[in-house]
Design an enzyme around this catalytic site. Structure first.
Site: not given
Ligand code: F6R
Length: 625
Positions: A161-163
């Site tokens: 879950n990236e920025p």
């Protein structure tokens, strides 16, 4: 409840516990998981675990495997769900999380194969959505996750879950962030080989786990940990969503906790027990806050920066500042091994750590007339570009042709090397011949560099420790053979002083493993009643010690720094463009110079003499790092 040795860092949410060592943290997590498994086993029910890959959880898995082996911890009712998997990576491929989990955990415990769930990165694009829905269903059918372990990326990702991932996100296909791909570059032998997509559990899935343990180790995680737990939750830092979780904990080593204000500056958040190291830290911090030199601090500075208590107990300002001034002055040491001739060994995890991190000290040690040995612990072969291996194979063949040396054989070898490199698939490891050539490239560079700073060829030792000889970035744990090789060298050379890379933020963990091997050799010698040398720790290419931590600072002149730079230049295969440069765009010699000049500047800013550059060391206290 955190392990007894862990301390709570005040005023963070979720609560942060700081462990004395990564091993302590691993033990705590493994005990907690084992507790849940045993409780469920006694009730005849399943325990459901959410699991990460990566460098952080490795020792947790090792401890669980040990418990299975030595304490009969029974995993037959354990159900697991992994967080993520790269897209387009076959489950057997070196970089696959399926393979990683098998090698690091599943192959060594008795979890029934049907209980193991990992997203399938080879799912065709049109079936990914259904695959992800089924993954969520399977978690639900298993009764939800009891305890979910997480690592954290430098960009704050949990799972992939990236920025700016949605807090409502479920298991799904995602595009990897550039920082994530950079950090994975070494696993894939180059950033261009890192997949652009992955499948990950979503933030909403993570939040539903009944208990969440976020783990982080090393200085390179300190910043993101502070942002995660001390700043308001933000989409920019996906891990900060854990602030909403009712039972999340953050487990850290001292290095990863280093930027937490409750940890780094505990006097700001509450009453503290003052001792010499803490006074030093607080007073140096006060210099930074006020922009003043030590001997210019006054009582008012202490009061306006929340240091009344320190002032009351150990003041006035003048006395405190003078004590710290004297302590810091005493750290400056032109002759780190003294003036009497001694034998010293610098242990260099990779072939260039010696000159990058302590090239200046090596120059001084040689000048001071000591017998200076350098022990290169690993070949460093994986960090050499293919084109360099081709060039050298070509050069050797041509040399042999010119001098009529066994031409057939040498052509054969060159053909093997060229064929292997031509047919090499992106992300695959090298064949033996290529690894040997790459290792020799680094061997010749290390020799040239050490001799540039004045070391003698006969005092250079290439240990090529077995733990590193996997041909991949993932390394084996330290084994008895590694420890025996190091002990053998120490007993042969009988040094009075040794230098060890004591940093934890080396992204591939090689420094940490090398340090562990040396410490184990020294503990073994102590147990056998053998005399052991004084041990000084230096930091690798990635970071420097904080001012308050430094115990020995070796001043370098402009001439010393120039010679050090030339020695680093000998590592041609790492110059201009390194295969694994990490996140820092500067070349290694630039990082070294900025860091050494930076240390000197910081000494000067607190009112100590103005040196050109300095290398910093601390004394090993006999404990694991
Ligand atoms: C791995 C995962 C990632 C890692 C994170 C930290 O399954 O989900 O989020 O936990 O990138 O990696 P390390 O532990 O290697 O620093």
């Amino acid at each position: 409840m955190a392990h007894q040795s862990a301390q709570l860092a005040p005023e963070t949410h979720p609560p942060c516990y700081v462990f004395e060592s990564p091993a302590e943290m691993a033990r705590h997590v493994a005990l907690l998981i084992a507790g849940i498994i045993r409780e469920r086993n006694s009730l005849g029910r399943n325990a459901v675990l959410g699991l990460p890959t990566g460098s952080t959880p490795v020792s947790v898995y090792r401890e669980l495997i040990r418990m299975h082996r030595d304490e009969r911890l029974d995993f037959s009712r354990v159900v697991t769900f992994n967080l993520d998997e790269y897209c387009g990576v076959e489950p057997d491929q070196l970089q696959s999380y399926h393979r990683w989990m098998r090698e690091h955990f599943f192959d060594h415990v008795n979890i029934p194969p049907q209980n193991i769930h990992i997203p399938d990165g080879m799912t065709p694009p049109e079936k990914v959505a259904a695959h992800c829905r089924r993954y969520e269903d399977a978690i639900r059918e298993a009764g939800g996750i009891d305890v979910l372990l997480l690592g954290i990326g430098r960009n704050g990702h949990i799972g992939f879950n990236e920025p700016f991932s949605s807090p409502a996100g479920r298991t799904r296909l995602v595009t990897l962030d550039p920082i994530t791909r950079k950090d994975a570059a070494s696993d894939f032998f180059g950033e261009e080989n890192v997949p652009t997509q992955a499948i990950t559990m979503g933030l909403a899935t993570i939040l539903e786990a009944r208990k969440v343990l976020l783990m982080a180790l090393g200085e390179h995680k300190a910043n993101i940990i502070r942002e995660t737990v001390e700043r308001p939750a933000s989409d920019r830092i996906p891990a900060s969503i854990l602030q909403r979780h009712p039972d999340a904990e953050v487990l850290l080593d001292g290095a990863a906790a280093g930027e937490l204000s409750g940890w780094a500056t505990p006097w700001v958040t509450g009453a503290v027990k003052w001792n010499e190291p803490l006074i030093k830290r607080a007073v140096i911090w006060l210099c930074e806050q006020t922009g003043k030199a030590l001997l210019k601090l006054d009582d008012e500075d202490f009061r306006t920066h929340g240091l009344h208590q320190l002032l009351r107990l150990h003041g006035p300002a003048q006395r405190l500042a003078h004590d710290v001034f004297q302590w810091m002055l005493n750290t400056i040491e032109y002759h780190p091994a003294g003036k009497e001739p001694k034998r010293v060994i610098c242990f260099s995890p990779h072939p260039d750590d010696d000159v990058i991190s302590m090239g200046g000290a090596l120059i001084r040690l040689v000048e001071d007339g000591h017998e200076v040995h350098v022990a290169y612990m690993t070949s460093g072969n994986i960090a050499v570009f293919d084109h360099d291996a081709r060039r050298i194979a070509d050069l050797v063949t041509e040399y042999n042709r010119l001098f009529g040396i066994d031409l057939e054989k040498s052509r054969d070898v060159e053909r093997t090397v060229v064929d292997a490199l031509d047919s090499k698939h992106a992300g695959k490891s090298d064949v033996e011949h290529v690894r040997t050539i790459k290792g020799l490239i680094r061997w010749s560079e290390a020799k040239a560099a050490a001799m540039k700073v004045g070391c003698r060829e006969e005092h250079l030792h290439f240990l090529d420790l077995p733990f590193y000889r996997t041909g991949t970035v993932a390394k084996n744990p330290v084994g008895e053979e590694d420890v025996a090789i190091i002990r053998g060298l120490i007993e042969e050379v009988q040094p009075q002083q040794i230098y060890v890379a004591g940093d934890l933020s080396d992204p591939h963990g090689t420094h940490r493993v090398c340090a562990e091997a040396i410490f184990r050799a020294l503990w073994g010698m102590e147990r056998d009643g053998k005399k052991t040398p004084e041990v000084l720790l230096y930091r690798g290419a990635w970071q420097e010690y904080d001012l308050h931590e430094i115990e020995i600072a070796v001043p370098l002149s402009p001439g010393d720094l120039l010679l050090k730079r030339k020695a680093i230049f000998m590592h041609e295969s790492q110059k201009d463009e390194a295969l694994f440069p990490g996140a820092d765009p500067r070349e290694f010699w630039q990082r070294a110079e900025d860091r050494n000049k930076g240390t000197a500047d910081r000494y000067n800013q607190i009112g100590l003499p103005e040196y050109y550059a300095m290398e910093a060391f601390v004394r090993w206290k006999g404990t694991p790092i």
